[in-house]
Scaffold this motif. Structure first.
Motif, PDB file in Angstrom:
ATOM      1  N   GLU A  25       0.834  -1.207   0.000  1.00 31.00           N
ATOM      2  CA  GLU A  25       0.000   0.000   0.000  1.00 31.00           C
ATOM      3  C   GLU A  25       0.865   1.251   0.000  1.00 31.00           C
ATOM      4  O   GLU A  25       0.591   2.220  -0.722  1.00 31.00           O
ATOM      5  N   GLN A  26       1.927   1.238   0.800  1.00 28.89           N
ATOM      6  CA  GLN A  26       2.827   2.382   0.845  1.00 28.89           C
ATOM      7  C   GLN A  26       3.555   2.568  -0.479  1.00 28.89           C
ATOM      8  O   GLN A  26       3.734   3.694  -0.951  1.00 28.89           O
ATOM      9  N   LYS A  27       3.964   1.468  -1.100  1.00 32.23           N
ATOM     10  CA  LYS A  27       4.635   1.552  -2.406  1.00 32.23           C
ATOM     11  C   LYS A  27       3.719   2.189  -3.443  1.00 32.23           C
ATOM     12  O   LYS A  27       4.168   3.000  -4.265  1.00 32.23           O
ATOM     13  N   ALA A  28       2.451   1.844  -3.401  1.00 29.52           N
ATOM     14  CA  ALA A  28       1.490   2.417  -4.352  1.00 29.52           C
ATOM     15  C   ALA A  28       1.356   3.923  -4.130  1.00 29.52           C
ATOM     16  O   ALA A  28       1.284   4.710  -5.089  1.00 29.52           O
ATOM     17  N   MET A  29       1.343   4.360  -2.865  1.00 31.68           N
ATOM     18  CA  MET A  29       1.229   5.784  -2.556  1.00 31.68           C
ATOM     19  C   MET A  29       2.487   6.534  -2.994  1.00 31.68           C
ATOM     20  O   MET A  29       2.415   7.666  -3.492  1.00 31.68           O
ATOM     21  N   ILE A  30       3.633   5.897  -2.819  1.00 36.36           N
ATOM     22  CA  ILE A  30       4.909   6.507  -3.233  1.00 36.36           C
ATOM     23  C   ILE A  30       4.908   6.750  -4.741  1.00 36.36           C
ATOM     24  O   ILE A  30       5.275   7.831  -5.219  1.00 36.36           O
ATOM     25  N   GLU A  31       4.461   5.756  -5.500  1.00 31.95           N
ATOM     26  CA  GLU A  31       4.441   5.891  -6.955  1.00 31.95           C
ATOM     27  C   GLU A  31       3.408   6.925  -7.408  1.00 31.95           C
ATOM     28  O   GLU A  31       3.630   7.656  -8.374  1.00 31.95           O
ATOM     29  N   GLU A  32       2.291   6.997  -6.696  1.00 35.73           N
ATOM     30  CA  GLU A  32       1.281   7.995  -7.040  1.00 35.73           C
ATOM     31  C   GLU A  32       1.834   9.401  -6.824  1.00 35.73           C
ATOM     32  O   GLU A  32       1.604  10.306  -7.640  1.00 35.73           O
ATOM     33  N   LEU A  33       2.585   9.581  -5.732  1.00 38.54           N
ATOM     34  CA  LEU A  33       3.187  10.886  -5.465  1.00 38.54           C
ATOM     35  C   LEU A  33       4.267  11.199  -6.510  1.00 38.54           C
ATOM     36  O   LEU A  33       4.395  12.354  -6.946  1.00 38.54           O
ATOM     37  N   ARG A  64      10.380   9.811   1.030  1.00 34.77           N
ATOM     38  CA  ARG A  64      10.702  10.702   2.153  1.00 34.77           C
ATOM     39  C   ARG A  64       9.542  11.664   2.424  1.00 34.77           C
ATOM     40  O   ARG A  64       9.201  11.943   3.580  1.00 34.77           O
ATOM     41  N   TYR A  65       8.932  12.183   1.368  1.00 40.72           N
ATOM     42  CA  TYR A  65       7.834  13.134   1.548  1.00 40.72           C
ATOM     43  C   TYR A  65       6.588  12.439   2.098  1.00 40.72           C
ATOM     44  O   TYR A  65       5.831  13.033   2.877  1.00 40.72           O
ATOM     45  N   MET A  66       6.375  11.198   1.718  1.00 44.28           N
ATOM     46  CA  MET A  66       5.237  10.462   2.271  1.00 44.28           C
ATOM     47  C   MET A  66       5.472  10.129   3.748  1.00 44.28           C
ATOM     48  O   MET A  66       4.541  10.189   4.554  1.00 44.28           O
ATOM     49  N   ARG A  67       6.700   9.803   4.107  1.00 45.72           N
ATOM     50  CA  ARG A  67       6.995   9.541   5.521  1.00 45.72           C
ATOM     51  C   ARG A  67       6.792  10.803   6.341  1.00 45.72           C
ATOM     52  O   ARG A  67       6.228  10.769   7.445  1.00 45.72           O
ATOM     53  N   GLU A  74      -2.366  13.814   0.208  1.00 47.59           N
ATOM     54  CA  GLU A  74      -2.561  15.224  -0.127  1.00 47.59           C
ATOM     55  C   GLU A  74      -1.508  16.096   0.547  1.00 47.59           C
ATOM     56  O   GLU A  74      -1.029  17.072  -0.042  1.00 47.59           O
ATOM     57  N   ASP A  75      -1.162  15.756   1.774  1.00 46.87           N
ATOM     58  CA  ASP A  75      -0.116  16.508   2.472  1.00 46.87           C
ATOM     59  C   ASP A  75       1.231  16.284   1.784  1.00 46.87           C
ATOM     60  O   ASP A  75       2.037  17.205   1.657  1.00 46.87           O
ATOM     61  N   GLY A  76       1.456  15.050   1.337  1.00 49.10           N
ATOM     62  CA  GLY A  76       2.691  14.750   0.618  1.00 49.10           C
ATOM     63  C   GLY A  76       2.794  15.566  -0.666  1.00 49.10           C
ATOM     64  O   GLY A  76       3.869  16.073  -1.011  1.00 49.10           O
ATOM     65  N   LYS A  77       1.683  15.713  -1.378  1.00 52.95           N
ATOM     66  CA  LYS A  77       1.666  16.509  -2.607  1.00 52.95           C
ATOM     67  C   LYS A  77       1.982  17.980  -2.307  1.00 52.95           C
ATOM     68  O   LYS A  77       2.735  18.632  -3.039  1.00 52.95           O
ATOM     69  N   ARG A  78       1.390  18.476  -1.233  1.00 55.28           N
ATOM     70  CA  ARG A  78       1.640  19.874  -0.867  1.00 55.28           C
ATOM     71  C   ARG A  78       3.118  20.100  -0.555  1.00 55.28           C
ATOM     72  O   ARG A  78       3.722  21.088  -0.999  1.00 55.28           O
ATOM     73  N   ARG A  79       3.699  19.167   0.170  1.00 58.56           N
ATOM     74  CA  ARG A  79       5.103  19.297   0.573  1.00 58.56           C
ATOM     75  C   ARG A  79       6.051  19.221  -0.626  1.00 58.56           C
ATOM     76  O   ARG A  79       6.965  20.052  -0.770  1.00 58.56           O
ATOM     77  N   ILE A  80       5.860  18.239  -1.479  1.00 58.82           N
ATOM     78  CA  ILE A  80       6.797  18.059  -2.594  1.00 58.82           C
ATOM     79  C   ILE A  80       6.655  19.188  -3.612  1.00 58.82           C
ATOM     80  O   ILE A  80       7.638  19.609  -4.238  1.00 58.82           O
ATOM     81  N   LYS A  81       5.443  19.710  -3.784  1.00 58.71           N
ATOM     82  CA  LYS A  81       5.232  20.853  -4.681  1.00 58.71           C
ATOM     83  C   LYS A  81       5.990  22.079  -4.166  1.00 58.71           C
ATOM     84  O   LYS A  81       6.628  22.812  -4.940  1.00 58.71           O
ATOM     85  N   GLY A  82       5.963  22.291  -2.843  1.00 60.84           N
ATOM     86  CA  GLY A  82       6.679  23.417  -2.254  1.00 60.84           C
ATOM     87  C   GLY A  82       8.185  23.316  -2.470  1.00 60.84           C
ATOM     88  O   GLY A  82       8.857  24.321  -2.754  1.00 60.84           O
ATOM     89  N   THR A  83       8.719  22.108  -2.341  1.00 57.92           N
ATOM     90  CA  THR A  83      10.156  21.928  -2.538  1.00 57.92           C
ATOM     91  C   THR A  83      10.546  22.102  -4.000  1.00 57.92           C
ATOM     92  O   THR A  83      11.596  22.674  -4.305  1.00 57.92           O
TER      93      THR A  83
END
Length: 397
Positions: A25-33, A64-67, A74-83
């Protein structure tokens, strides 16, 4: 102990980082991000496009952003977009050594062998006529990028007690440059660093301001997500406890849990990579020219900021090519061994000649009873030789 100016290229022997393991499940979220981040890429016509793609496609980047987002997409998307937006502004992977070397020109900051000599506020200044030139070297030795811990993390050592200049934008670039080099030094399977803050001889005057500390924390927490593996504060005077209480509310709880105050450094860092003043065996002699040359060569950083193949990758490729060449080449046959080795398959003549010679044995003068009461002839058996013989052979048909 012998003084050295060499930079450690890797952790001590036997230190092997443990790769992270994720659920399906985590791998799928990582790839989606990752797919989301790739959708934000600059157009291919933009010169920075290859750099941006390389950063996003780095194996652990979205993880790293998902962790950090505690697996909230959604929070991961916000963080990686900012970086991504921040990296477009600072272009941290294109900062050249020449841009920031001036901050280390007098030896006030250095990245020592595998440690990132990084200071929150450093800049070039003119030396007064009464100032001892050796003081700069002392300052450098008190702010070092210095070895690896037991988990293979590069160590950034900051010595607050020698801070004596005002913050500047170049100092922030220097900090970013050092963070990028620490990442270059990370061995396979390791994606974080250790920061050691030494408060020996520190005063309120030498301590960085709250605003400077917050700016650095912003860069570390928001744009070098999950890069801080451990933060160690040593020789902290009671008087400065309030400083950490002041920045405590701004720290992420996970970051706060990674901080240790006045720990036993021998439990965290091998003696070979722990400086002598901390009770270790590492006696470093700072040489600015050697420092920059070793760091840039190892990381593949050219003076103009462009990148070339890092030294360690060149060595690794040469070793792999040599191994592949050895596997392709036929192994030479030892002539002495081959001449004396027996043939695995013999021809008919060899088989015939190898048979034991037949021996014509005399017939017994008369049948001899076989034990059991029946004669050998009656049983179709003859005894060959004297009556005392016990060798039986089948009688002629």
């Amino acid at each position: 102990m012998v003084k050295t100016s060499a930079v450690f290229p890797h952790p001590v022997e036997g230190v092997t980082p443990t790769p992270r393991v994720y659920t399906e499940e985590q791998k799928a979220m990582i790839e989606e991000l990752r797919h989301y981040a790739l959708s934000l890429l600059l157009p291919e016509s933009d010169p920075y496009h290859p750099n941006e793609r390389k950063w996003i496609e780095e194996a652990e980047c979205p993880a790293r952003y998902m962790r950090a987002a505690k697996w909230k997409l959604e929070d991961g998307k916000r963080r990686i977009k900012g970086t991504i937006e921040w990296r477009r502004e600072y272009k941290p992977d294109l900062i050249s050594a020449e841009q920031v070397k001036i901050e280390n020109d007098s030896g006030k900051m250095c990245v020592l062998s595998n440690c990132l000599l990084t200071t929150l506020s450093l800049r070039r200044r003119k030396r007064s006529a009464t100032e001892n030139p050796d003081d700069d070297v002392k300052r450098a030795q008190l702010r070092l990028l210095n070895g690896f811990d037991f988990d293979g993390r590069p160590i950034i050592t900051m010595r607050v007690g020698r801070q004596n200049t005002q913050p500047s934008e170049r100092q922030i670039l220097h900090l970013i440059f050092c963070l990028e080099r620490a990442i270059d030094y990370m061995p396979e399977g390791q994606d974080s660093m250790l920061i050691l803050v030494d408060y020996k001889s520190a005063t309120l005057k030498s301590n960085p301001s709250i605003s400077t500390a917050l700016k650095v924390l912003h860069i570390l927490q928001d744009h070098y997500v999950e890069r801080l593996g451990r933060a160690i504060v040593t020789n902290l005077p009671m008087l400065l406890n309030f400083f950490f209480k002041g920045i405590g509310p701004f720290l992420d709880p996970v970051t706060r849990d990674k901080m240790k105050f006045n720990p036993n450094l021998h439990e965290l860092i091998p003696a070979e990579h722990l400086e002598v003043e901390f009770g270790g065996k590492f006696d470093y002699a700072f040489d600015p020219d050697l420092y920059w040359e070793q760091i840039c060569r190892h990381c593949g950083v050219n003076p103009d900021g462009s990148r070339s193949e890092p030294e360690w990758k060149v060595v690794q490729k040469q070793a792999q090519q040599s191994e592949e060449q050895e596997q392709r080449e036929p192994k030479p046959v030892d002539s002495e061994t081959s001449s004396t080795a027996p043939d695995l398959v013999a021809d008919d003549d060899d088989v015939e000649s190898s048979r034991a010679p037949s021996v014509q044995l005399p017939r017994a003068s008369k049948p001899v009873s076989v034990k059991g009461g029946t004669s050998g002839k009656d049983q179709g058996v003859e005894v060959i030789g004297e009556e005392e013989a016990s060798v039986l052979v089948a009688a002629d048909a």
